[in-house]
Design a protein around this motif. Structure first.
Motif, PDB file in Angstrom:
ATOM      1  N   GLY A  79      42.154  -3.288   6.400  1.00 54.33           N
ATOM      2  CA  GLY A  79      43.458  -3.797   5.964  1.00 54.33           C
ATOM      3  C   GLY A  79      43.544  -5.308   6.081  1.00 54.33           C
ATOM      4  N   ALA A  80      42.975  -5.828   7.158  1.00 52.82           N
ATOM      5  CA  ALA A  80      43.023  -7.270   7.387  1.00 52.82           C
ATOM      6  C   ALA A  80      42.190  -8.010   6.352  1.00 52.82           C
ATOM      7  CB  ALA A  80      42.538  -7.601   8.787  1.00 52.82           C
ATOM      8  N   ILE A  81      41.054  -7.431   5.956  1.00 58.79           N
ATOM      9  CA  ILE A  81      40.235  -8.068   4.916  1.00 58.79           C
ATOM     10  C   ILE A  81      40.996  -8.062   3.593  1.00 58.79           C
ATOM     11  CG2 ILE A  81      38.096  -7.887   3.587  1.00 58.79           C
ATOM     12  CD1 ILE A  81      36.689  -6.913   6.055  1.00 58.79           C
ATOM     13  N   VAL A  82      41.664  -6.947   3.305  1.00 61.35           N
ATOM     14  CA  VAL A  82      42.467  -6.876   2.074  1.00 61.35           C
ATOM     15  C   VAL A  82      43.482  -8.019   2.061  1.00 61.35           C
ATOM     16  CG1 VAL A  82      44.214  -5.529   0.848  1.00 61.35           C
ATOM     17  CG2 VAL A  82      42.166  -4.399   1.727  1.00 61.35           C
ATOM     18  N   SER A 135      31.577  -0.963  17.495  1.00 63.86           N
ATOM     19  CA  SER A 135      32.216  -1.395  16.250  1.00 63.86           C
ATOM     20  C   SER A 135      33.727  -1.391  16.381  1.00 63.86           C
ATOM     21  CB  SER A 135      31.801  -0.459  15.117  1.00 63.86           C
ATOM     22  OG  SER A 135      32.153   0.868  15.447  1.00 63.86           O
ATOM     23  N   PHE A 136      34.235  -0.491  17.199  1.00 66.27           N
ATOM     24  CA  PHE A 136      35.655  -0.394  17.446  1.00 66.27           C
ATOM     25  C   PHE A 136      36.202  -1.724  17.981  1.00 66.27           C
ATOM     26  CE2 PHE A 136      38.508   0.311  21.079  1.00 66.27           C
ATOM     27  CZ  PHE A 136      39.646   0.724  20.402  1.00 66.27           C
ATOM     28  N   VAL A 137      35.465  -2.302  18.931  1.00 62.09           N
ATOM     29  CA  VAL A 137      35.906  -3.560  19.545  1.00 62.09           C
ATOM     30  C   VAL A 137      35.748  -4.719  18.563  1.00 62.09           C
ATOM     31  CG1 VAL A 137      35.492  -5.161  21.430  1.00 62.09           C
ATOM     32  CG2 VAL A 137      35.282  -2.714  21.826  1.00 62.09           C
ATOM     33  N   VAL A 138      34.589  -4.769  17.906  1.00 66.16           N
ATOM     34  CA  VAL A 138      34.337  -5.868  16.975  1.00 66.16           C
ATOM     35  C   VAL A 138      35.426  -5.932  15.910  1.00 66.16           C
ATOM     36  CG1 VAL A 138      32.768  -6.768  15.224  1.00 66.16           C
ATOM     37  CG2 VAL A 138      31.856  -5.720  17.297  1.00 66.16           C
ATOM     38  N   THR A 139      35.688  -4.796  15.288  1.00 65.25           N
ATOM     39  CA  THR A 139      36.615  -4.834  14.150  1.00 65.25           C
ATOM     40  C   THR A 139      38.059  -4.931  14.610  1.00 65.25           C
ATOM     41  OG1 THR A 139      36.555  -2.416  14.013  1.00 65.25           O
ATOM     42  CG2 THR A 139      35.049  -3.628  12.600  1.00 65.25           C
ATOM     43  N   LEU A 140      38.337  -4.514  15.836  1.00 67.84           N
ATOM     44  CA  LEU A 140      39.682  -4.747  16.370  1.00 67.84           C
ATOM     45  C   LEU A 140      39.893  -6.246  16.541  1.00 67.84           C
ATOM     46  CD1 LEU A 140      42.162  -3.166  17.375  1.00 67.84           C
ATOM     47  CD2 LEU A 140      41.242  -3.349  19.676  1.00 67.84           C
ATOM     48  N   SER A 195      42.382  -8.987  14.060  1.00 71.32           N
ATOM     49  CA  SER A 195      43.330 -10.014  14.486  1.00 71.32           C
ATOM     50  C   SER A 195      42.956 -11.376  13.894  1.00 71.32           C
ATOM     51  CB  SER A 195      43.343 -10.059  16.012  1.00 71.32           C
ATOM     52  OG  SER A 195      44.229 -11.029  16.461  1.00 71.32           O
ATOM     53  N   VAL A 196      41.660 -11.688  13.920  1.00 70.07           N
ATOM     54  CA  VAL A 196      41.208 -12.985  13.389  1.00 70.07           C
ATOM     55  C   VAL A 196      41.556 -13.111  11.911  1.00 70.07           C
ATOM     56  CG1 VAL A 196      39.174 -14.387  12.866  1.00 70.07           C
ATOM     57  CG2 VAL A 196      39.321 -13.163  15.055  1.00 70.07           C
ATOM     58  N   PHE A 197      41.211 -12.075  11.133  1.00 67.43           N
ATOM     59  CA  PHE A 197      41.438 -12.146   9.681  1.00 67.43           C
ATOM     60  C   PHE A 197      42.930 -12.209   9.368  1.00 67.43           C
ATOM     61  CE2 PHE A 197      37.270  -9.562   9.053  1.00 67.43           C
ATOM     62  CZ  PHE A 197      36.542 -10.684   9.363  1.00 67.43           C
ATOM     63  N   THR A 198      43.718 -11.424  10.087  1.00 69.50           N
ATOM     64  CA  THR A 198      45.156 -11.428   9.833  1.00 69.50           C
ATOM     65  C   THR A 198      45.740 -12.804  10.120  1.00 69.50           C
ATOM     66  OG1 THR A 198      45.193  -9.124  10.562  1.00 69.50           O
ATOM     67  CG2 THR A 198      47.302 -10.212  10.337  1.00 69.50           C
ATOM     68  N   GLY A 199      45.311 -13.373  11.257  1.00 67.70           N
ATOM     69  CA  GLY A 199      45.796 -14.705  11.611  1.00 67.70           C
ATOM     70  C   GLY A 199      45.426 -15.722  10.547  1.00 67.70           C
ATOM     71  N   ALA A 200      44.171 -15.674  10.107  1.00 71.05           N
ATOM     72  CA  ALA A 200      43.711 -16.625   9.086  1.00 71.05           C
ATOM     73  C   ALA A 200      44.536 -16.483   7.815  1.00 71.05           C
ATOM     74  CB  ALA A 200      42.240 -16.388   8.794  1.00 71.05           C
TER      75      ALA A 200
END
Lengths: 542, 324
Positions: free
Chosen positions: B77-80, B126-131, B135-140
């Protein structure tokens, strides 16, 4: 949860006169078209030791699964202590006093021994369900251990005992806890390959344990070690291809007789096909290993493998030979050293690059690392890196080719499987191992690293695998054979490299007419060295 | 063989492959909602459903491979959202037209590669990485959007999504179906697809057999990212703007659709073909409950329940010994 039970009514009118506590008639079971058991009858008498022998795939484990309620039979009936017995789970079975020691260990390593011994019986030793009466638990647990005649402090963490000791603890738990805690008289104990993981020194303890326990329990055990079965059993059932082929009285039987019954043929003198061993001194080196080192596991190991040569690697369990196998094939990369395949440049081994060039690795832990048992035979055969065998250069996969190749190896290696799409979980150990080998055979592997290729494999499949290894060598492949079985090591190898504490202790020539003896090799394996203080673990020297 | 037999065999095949239940649920939902609401079966609503479902389907297709591999991608969702924002910026700056789709796809692939590299080489779950990257992508993205919805002006690009090459069938739905077919092919007829099953089914086996496990893990996340990026660009085209809430509902919806479709979170079981059914279930639920006037909060509760129920029904609990 479990509650203390009143003793199950033993003896008396409900039991048949001969003191048979458990019997089965016409037990039949098939998996996916393969018949695992067919019309098997058995009796377990009170305080008897019943030995069950047979090749892998003969149906021993299936029979155990049925008795312990893990799988239901397709047909047939069982009667336990005079009552019809149709368990729908292991719990049902344990409530009538049947307990089982599985091939995999079921002790939890990070808790103490007494907690493991009385696991799931805590409510018996607690007030208001939660407050545990530790003192009483420890006392009971120690009593169990004492009755078993083991030298173990139940207050110590389970993990502080060796694998072998833990195995003994499990056997004691299965045999004594039902009586001691649940009050069940004459429990029936199923032991699945109880000694395969035992150290030499503990085998004697195991024998004593069984002798003690037979006074108070009926024991059914499966083992590949025929001498042990002959020594311990009161009666031996021989299974072959899912059928009961013989009931043998151990008093007048020998290992050879048993073996004949199991495989239906006499053990050939040329079991290891030594006459096919080729002379390799003038052959080119196909795999050169130099100075391979991984701290704490193996140190500065170098060896050359010539085409057609079988280099055996032997050593005790702590010699680092299995770790070396993982290192030399690049699965767990070593810290330094190099390997060279044919004319390639020396490089740190990397499993992906090496397999693409024709290296094969067969792991000792078949179910963890060898194959994915819930996938089909075809999927497991095609499962290897450098996937160009079944995929074209665009990466498009050919399911048809995969099925054809698998089918052809099912024929060639006589794999007992209904077809390429049969799930590997329905195959026996020996057939599973053939599937793993087929994976590399169809890729025409040039260098093979085999770690205990016949572990948990029955005598028949063993012989076929030996023949296969010989054939591969005679076709020019270089083979590194890592094995705990001394006879296999001596019989198959051109040269035996003995490892001790991660280093090459000695390389022994094993030419056809000048094979070293077991004793010689064991001497080298054990040869004293400064850091050899603690217990010596001798790998299945028998 | 008669047609009757053939259909019978097909139905039997569906049931034995474990897809019988999800398909039955789809049919059940259609019946239920068409009784519950007159508007449900109207052409207008079906067009709307196909539009909504397509976004979800596109977003799920890549992520299904990650789940098949036994990992999870929470950052879809964040990448979208981030790619949506980047795409609008790019269109406004360079007048890209249709090329914006490619920009979206490549941007997403790069973001996914980031996920994959950290996961595979950093050896972090992967759960931790993408969590974290969620946040990073959403913030950006919010940094780019500055809390506003960005508009763009390119009729050509807009038409990619809402034009109708086939009458009554928005182009985005057509693209989604074509992509689905391609992904089903990728899943079952290619080496990549097979390796996903193998890594999910037994990673240790894959390693000893010389399969480049880490590389393929990165590929899977790249694919998931690329598909999410592609979805982001198309979603923007469909909506005409990139707003701060874009892709917000995808975190639950993608996982829900994948799992409800029958791809197991434990890895190695399922496949992309099933995800279409899962997407239909989620999209029908969303749409139908809306039409019946069920409020947003109750809808969330229903959907959460459906996901848990789907896992409860589908997994072979007898075979699971330890659950952490």
């Amino acid at each position: 949860m479990f509650r203390p039970r009143r003793p199950v009514e033993a003896s008396g009118g409900q039991m048949s006169e001969q003191g048979i506590v458990l019997w089965g008639r016409g037990i039949t079971k098939s998996f996916g078209g393969t018949e695992a058991l067919r019309d098997v009858d058995f009796d377990v008498s009170m305080n008897q030791v019943v030995g069950i022998v047979g090749e892998n795939g003969a149906g021993k484990t299936t029979l155990f699964n049925i008795i312990s309620g893990i799988v239901p039979p397709d047909a047939g009936e069982m009667v336990c202590r005079g009552r019809p017995f149709a368990p729908t789970g292991y719990r049902d079975a344990s409530q009538v006093g049947i307990s089982r020691v599985f091939q995999e260990q079921a002790l939890i390593p990070n808790i103490r021994v007494y907690e493991n011994l009385l696991l799931s019986h805590e409510t018996t030793y607690s007030w208001v369900g939660q407050l545990i009466d530790k003192k009483r638990m420890v006392a009971t647990a120690q009593r169990i251990i004492d009755q078993a005649g083991l030298d173990i402090d139940v207050r110590r963490p389970t993990a502080s005992y060796s694998f072998s000791k833990r195995q003994l603890i499990e056997i004691a738990r299965a045999c004594i806890v039902p009586t001691e805690v649940l009050g069940i008289q004459d429990p029936i104990v199923l032991l699945d390959e109880p000694t395969s993981a035992l150290e030499k020194s503990d085998e004697e303890v195991f024998r004593k344990l069984i002798t003690r326990l037979r006074e108070r329990a009926s024991i059914v055990f499966v083992s590949h070690r025929l001498s042990e079965v002959l020594e311990l059993s009161d009666v031996i059932y021989v299974l072959k291809d899912g059928k009961l082929v013989a009931t043998v009285d151990p008093a007048n039987a020998t290992e050879r007789v048993l073996h004949e019954r199991m495989v239906g043929r006499e053990r050939e003198a040329d079991y290891y096909h030594e006459s096919d061993q080729s002379e390799v001194t003038d052959r080119p080196v196909v795999y050169r290993v130099q100075g391979l080192t991984r701290g704490g596991h193996y140190d500065d190991v170098s060896l050359d493998v010539r085409g057609g040569e079988i280099v055996g690697i032997g050593g005790l369990l702590n010699s680092g030979k299995s770790e070396f196998g993982k290192g030399v094939s690049g699965i767990i990369a070593p810290e330094s050293g190099s390997v060279q395949m044919n004319d390639s440049d020396p490089e740190l081994p990397n499993v992906c690059r090496l397999t693409a060039r024709g290296l094969a690795y067969v792991p000792a832990e078949r179910l963890l690392e060898g194959l994915i048992s819930r996938f089909s035979a075809a999927w497991n055969v095609s499962l290897a890196g450098g996937g160009d065998l079944f995929a074209n250069r665009f990466g498009v996969w050919s399911g048809r080719r995969e099925a054809e190749v698998t089918e052809s190896y099912i024929q060639k290696l006589a794999i007992k499987a209904g077809g390429p799409h049969v799930l590997c979980s329905t195959l026996s150990g020996g057939n599973q191992q053939k599937v793993v080998l087929a994976r590399w055979l169809c890729r025409d592997a040039k260098v093979l690293i085999l770690d205990n290729p016949t572990r948990g494999v029955d005598a028949g499949a063993k012989e076929e695998i030996y023949k296969l290894i010989r054939r591969l060598a005679s076709e020019g492949a270089g083979i590194i054979l890592i094995t705990d079985e001394l006879l296999e090591l001596i019989g198959l190898s051109n040269r035996v490299v003995v490892m001790r504490h991660g280093r090459v202790a000695e390389t022994v020539d094993a030419a056809v007419n000048a094979k070293p003896t077991e004793r010689q090799l064991i001497e080298i394996m054990l040869s004293p060295s400064r850091d050899d203080g603690d217990a010596i673990e001798l790998a299945a020297a028998s | 063989m008669t047609t009757g037999r053939k259909i019978g065999d097909m139905v039997l095949g569906l049931i034995t492959s474990g897809m019988g239940l999800p398909v039955a649920v789809v049919l059940g939902l259609i019946v239920f909602f068409s009784i519950g609401s007159d508007a449900f079966l109207s052409l207008r609503n079906l067009t709307a459903i196909s539009g909504q479902a397509s976004t979800l389907l596109l977003a799920c297709l890549g992520a299904t491979f990650v789940v098949l591999m036994g990992s999870i991608d929470l950052s879809v969702g964040a990448i979208v959202l981030l790619v949506g924002a980047v795409t609008v910026k790019a269109i406004n700056a360079f007048d890209l037209g249709v090329g914006a789709l490619l920009v979206g796809l490549l941007t997403g692939m790069m973001l996914g590669a980031g996920n994959g590299l950290i996961f595979a080489f950093g050896r972090i779950p992967s759960f931790v990485v993408t969590l974290g990257t969620l946040s990073v992508f959403t913030g950006a993205a919010w940094e780019i959007l500055q809390g506003r919805a960005l508009r763009f002006d390119s009729l050509l690009f807009e038409n990619m999504a809402i034009g109708q090459l086939i009458p009554r069938f928005p182009n985005i739905a057509l693209i989604a179906i074509i992509t689905w077919v391609l992904m089903v092919f990728l899943c079952f007829k290619t080496r990549f697809g097979r390796y996903m099953f193998i890594i999910g089914g037994g990673e240790a086996v894959a390693t000893t057999a010389g399969i480049p496990v880490r590389r393929y893990k990165v590929y899977a996340f790249m694919l998931s990212g690329a598909m999410a990026g592609f979805t982001g660009a198309l979603a923007v085209a469909r909506l005409g703007t990139a707003g701060p809430t874009l892709g917000q509902d995808l975190l639950l919806n993608t996982l829900a659709a994948i799992v409800v479709g029958g791809t197991s979170l434990s890895g190695g079981i399922g496949g992309v073909h099933r995800t279409l059914i899962g997407v239909l279930i989620i999209a029908l639920l969303d749409n139908g409950l809306n039409l019946m006037g069920v409020n947003q909060y109750s809808q969330m509760m229903v959907k959460g329940g459906v996901v848990i129920a789907a896992v409860l029904i589908s997994q072979e609990r007898g075979k699971i010994s330890v659950m952490k």
